[in-house]
Motif scaffolding. Structure first.
Motif, PDB file in Angstrom:
ATOM      1  N   ASP A  58     -17.184   1.176  -6.861  1.00 27.27           N
ATOM      2  CA  ASP A  58     -17.708  -0.190  -6.885  1.00 27.27           C
ATOM      3  C   ASP A  58     -16.770  -1.121  -7.646  1.00 27.27           C
ATOM      4  O   ASP A  58     -16.572  -2.282  -7.239  1.00 27.27           O
ATOM      5  N   ARG A 109     -23.807  -2.155  -7.792  1.00 25.38           N
ATOM      6  CA  ARG A 109     -23.331  -1.983  -6.418  1.00 25.38           C
ATOM      7  C   ARG A 109     -23.839  -3.105  -5.523  1.00 25.38           C
ATOM      8  O   ARG A 109     -23.108  -3.605  -4.660  1.00 25.38           O
ATOM      9  N   ILE A 166     -19.827 -10.627 -14.923  1.00 24.93           N
ATOM     10  CA  ILE A 166     -19.478  -9.293 -14.431  1.00 24.93           C
ATOM     11  C   ILE A 166     -18.644  -8.516 -15.451  1.00 24.93           C
ATOM     12  O   ILE A 166     -18.820  -7.303 -15.626  1.00 24.93           O
ATOM     13  N   TYR A 211     -14.801  -4.497  -6.236  1.00 26.56           N
ATOM     14  CA  TYR A 211     -14.875  -5.804  -6.882  1.00 26.56           C
ATOM     15  C   TYR A 211     -13.480  -6.339  -7.205  1.00 26.56           C
ATOM     16  O   TYR A 211     -13.203  -7.532  -7.024  1.00 26.56           O
ATOM     17  N   THR A 258     -21.716  -6.211  -6.255  1.00 25.75           N
ATOM     18  CA  THR A 258     -20.369  -6.103  -5.686  1.00 25.75           C
ATOM     19  C   THR A 258     -20.387  -6.240  -4.170  1.00 25.75           C
ATOM     20  O   THR A 258     -19.466  -6.837  -3.582  1.00 25.75           O
ATOM     21  N   LYS A 299     -18.437  -9.141  -2.204  1.00 24.85           N
ATOM     22  CA  LYS A 299     -17.536  -8.827  -1.094  1.00 24.85           C
ATOM     23  C   LYS A 299     -17.865  -9.675   0.133  1.00 24.85           C
ATOM     24  O   LYS A 299     -16.957 -10.184   0.815  1.00 24.85           O
ATOM     25  N   CYS A 335     -20.534 -14.152 -11.023  1.00 29.56           N
ATOM     26  CA  CYS A 335     -19.594 -13.032 -11.168  1.00 29.56           C
ATOM     27  C   CYS A 335     -18.496 -13.347 -12.181  1.00 29.56           C
ATOM     28  O   CYS A 335     -18.130 -12.495 -13.000  1.00 29.56           O
TER      29      CYS A 335
END
Length: 741
Positions: free
Chosen positions: A240, A164, A206, A244, A167, A171, A202
């Motif tokens: 979450d 979280r 990710i 993303y 993300t 953001k 990311c």
């Protein structure tokens, strides 16, 4: 007692009851309608008469209105007459529970606006609220150290809390590129190096993190996807992941660098299973993928198409039809203009769109039927109305490229029982397009239509009469007539649909037309080379080519046509010899098909010649598509002569070696003489032209060319050069290469 109170209430309305009033001691007085009223009842009547004007009394040292006064009296009524008060509670609570504010003052306030007693500072409260909000919420600045901690933490054990945080930071980073919404994020990314590090982290890690966090394992079949919604941990991390995915789409929409777009598209391709579980985010992703597929760079186009085809394969019922429609619309929009640089992009869109149509023939048939019918309606309007606007609705690049697309789709998906009925109407539309304006100006458009019909005929084993439209040109164009204008560059028939009046009198027009006729006739005969009826099919073409060779006096045009005629006659003789040994009848379709397949496997003289010719032709087409100029179109540097200069000793030493051998001097003199002769030949050729250009300055240019040709040096022997070199005068001049046009 209750009946008595009820009777009293029946005689009075609610307003009358509230306005009936009580004395200061709390004793209630009701009038029975008689004239013998007591002083108290008269006071009540007077009070009722003046009820429209607000009155105030001093109760407990406070200035209150009538409503509050009645509230106080009712409270005392509980002690004075508990039975009546109990009756009111049981039957009508509204008489006891009412607002004690002054109604008359409220009415005045509603009627008239009252100014505040003290003006307030407008900015003071807002500033205080902003300061308080800033104190209550301050964004956390992301640093390189935090990114490293997140990276190491996700590698060890990816938890929902840590994911979280990542993300949220992602953001915030995307919000900085959008220019809005960054203040509402928990984190703040202000440094460009931190932004790059976070985005790179990311894009790389990710996807693996989400796979481990949801405990997802790849399917045994690589063609099948494992949806994240099948995981037991999906509901816990869904919010979450959704955040993303939205950030990835927003990032893709605001990027301009092709390399970064390609990296994000690769990451989005990995996240397709997650997007399939989020319909809203998936629709936004499809929109961006279609944009990159139609307008992006080459790598971005391919990656966007891979993501689109993956979405269509695994969610056909939901996304296939809208994606096909949007891809076709994007294709039409990008085909409005055609150039050598745009042709590769258009061909790529045709091939990829054809592959998407191959996923579901039922959906493809519905859209193909609608759009082919739309093309037919445009053609019908042009044939009936016969106006310039209706002709332009057909004779444009969008219409022609749509014909190409559907020919490719039907050719690629053949054999298909679903799409087979569309072949005939498509052929009729293309033939009607050729016949709409059958003039010489639209010969390039005719070539495009014939090429599309040839591709459709060869792939679907359907006979289409293409040769008559090509052989007709030999009768309409006079190839013996001298050109009225010499052009510098050849005409590229691949990127034009119409010729102007100037092009029709150029030599490049006839040269390019002859090349196109040779290519198209050879390609069509190649598609029918193994047909058992090839001799009969080639007979009209053989007659027309023989007539052309008899009338044409231009050797450059006769040579390719004579070679084509020889190959066609050779293939006809071969087919005739082979079918003489056949032991079946013409009506036996199965035996005929088997015979043609055998001949195709063995090869025919025309097919073997076509294979060699095609390799050379593809190289030329690649050069044309890449935009490279041919050797004859290049502007070679010209040799210019400087004026005579004074004699220098160092020049003698430098050029002394040039006159030691006869071969060097002869080559140098020959090169200069050739340039002069070429100028003379060009000037004589221009004088013999039938149609001279109307541009100003042509006569002056011819005079200058004649003067330069007359000044060109004549050949000099080596012995004379040696004698002159030993003299006092310097006849050796400096030579300079100029790139001027």
């Amino acid at each position: 007692m209750a009946a008595k109170h009820k009777k009293k209430l029946e005689d009075l309305s609610v307003d009358e009851f509230l306005l009936s009033g009580f004395d200061s001691a709390g004793e209630e007085e009701f009038s029975d309608g008689s004239d013998n009223d007591t002083p108290q009842t008269n006071a009540v009547k007077k009070k009722k008469k003046n009820s429209d004007t607000p009155t105030t009394d001093m109760i407990d040292g406070k200035n209150t209105g009538k409503a509050s006064q009645h509230k106080q009296q009712l409270s005392r009524l509980k002690n004075k007459d508990p039975e009546f008060y109990k009756f009111l509670q049981e039957n009508d609570q509204t008489l006891l529970n009412f607002d004690d504010t002054d109604s008359s003052e409220d009415e005045d306030e509603r009627k008239y606006h009252r100014l505040p007693s003290k003006l307030e500072d407008a900015s003071s409260d807002d500033e205080e609220q902003q300061v308080s909000s800033k104190k209550s919420f301050e964004a956390i600045k992301v640093t390189d150290k935090m990114i490293e901690e997140w990276k190491s933490g996700l590698k060890k054990e990816p938890t929902a809390r840590l994911f979280r945080e990542v993300t949220q930071a992602f953001k915030a980073a995307v919000a900085t590129t959008m220019g809005e919404g960054a203040s509402q994020c928990r984190y703040k990314v202000s440094d460009s190096s931190v932004f790059n590090a976070l985005i790179l982290f990311c894009l790389k890690d990710i996807h693996k993190t989400m796979q481990r966090m949801l405990n997802l394992k790849p399917h045994n079949d690589p063609k099948k996807l494992v949806l994240p919604s099948s995981s037991q941990r999906w509901q816990k991390n869904q919010t979450d992941i959704k955040m993303y995915l939205s950030g990835v789409v927003q990032l893709l929409s605001c990027l301009t660098e092709s390399t970064v777009i390609s990296a994000v598209l690769r990451h989005a391709n990995q996240l397709v299973p997650y997007f399939l579980c989020q319909p809203k985010q998936c629709r936004h992703l499809i929109k961006q993928l279609l944009k990159q597929w139609s307008t992006g760079e080459e790598t971005s186009r391919v990656l966007a198409f891979l993501a689109l085809i993956k979405i269509c394969r695994h969610k056909q019922d939901t996304y296939l039809s809208p994606i096909l429609k949007q891809m076709y619309v994007s294709y039409v929009q990008n085909c409005k203009f055609t150039s050598p640089n745009a042709l590769p992009m258009i061909n790529f869109m045709q091939r990829t769109l054809t592959e998407v149509y191959s996923l579901d023939t039922q959906a493809s048939y519905q859209q193909a039927f609608i759009y082919i019918r739309q093309l037919a309606i445009h053609l019908r309007n042009a044939m009936t109305m016969k106006k310039k606007e209706t002709y332009q609705s057909v004779y444009n690049w969008q219409f022609i490229h749509c014909l190409y697309l559907w020919c490719r789709v039907l050719s690629t998906l053949h054999p298909s029982d679903v799409l087979q009925p569309l072949i005939y109407p498509l052929c009729q539309v293309i033939l009607g397009t050729i016949k709409l304006v059958p003039t010489a100006r639209y010969y390039p458009l005719r070539m495009h239509c014939c090429r599309a019909l040839t591709m459709l005929s060869s792939s679907t084993n359907t006979f289409v009469p293409v040769l008559p439209f090509l052989l007709e040109i030999f009768q309409q164009v006079n190839f013996n007539k001298k050109p009225g204008r010499m052009s510098k560059k050849p005409i590229n028939f691949a990127v034009i649909l119409k010729l102007n009046n100037v092009n029709l009198v150029e030599k490049a027009y006839k040269d390019g037309l002859m090349d196109q006729l040779y290519d198209l006739i050879l390609e069509y005969f190649h598609t029918q080379a193994n047909s058992i009826g090839f001799p009969e099919l080639a007979l009209p073409a053989v007659i027309q080519l023989k007539s052309f060779l008899k009338e044409c006096k231009v050797a450059n045009y006769c040579k390719p046509m004579r070679q084509l005629l020889e190959k066609v006659q050779e293939n006809s003789s071969y087919i005739t010899t082979q079918r003489q040994n056949a032991a079946f009848g013409v009506a036996d379709a199965a035996a005929v098909a088997a015979w043609e397949k055998r001949v195709q496997g063995e090869g025919t003289p025309l097919s073997r010649y076509y294979t060699q010719w095609k390799k050379l032709r593809e190289k030329e087409i690649q050069l044309e598509i890449s935009g490279k100029e041919r050797m004859e179109d290049m502007n070679f540097p010209e040799i210019k002569r400087k004026k005579l200069q004074e004699k220098k000793a160092e020049d003698k030493k430098e050029f002394k070696g040039l006159f030691e051998s006869d071969s060097d001097s002869d080559e140098e003199d020959t090169g200069l003489t050739i340039k002069g002769n070429k100028a003379i030949a060009d000037s004589e050729e221009e004088d013999d032209e039938d149609d001279v250009s109307d541009e100003e300055g042509d006569d002056d240019d011819d005079d200058e060319e004649e003067e330069e040709a007359s000044k060109a040096p004549q050949p000099i022997s080596s012995s004379a050069l040696m004698e002159l070199a030993d003299g006092d005068e310097d006849v050796v001049e400096d030579l300079e290469l100029s790139d001027d046009d």
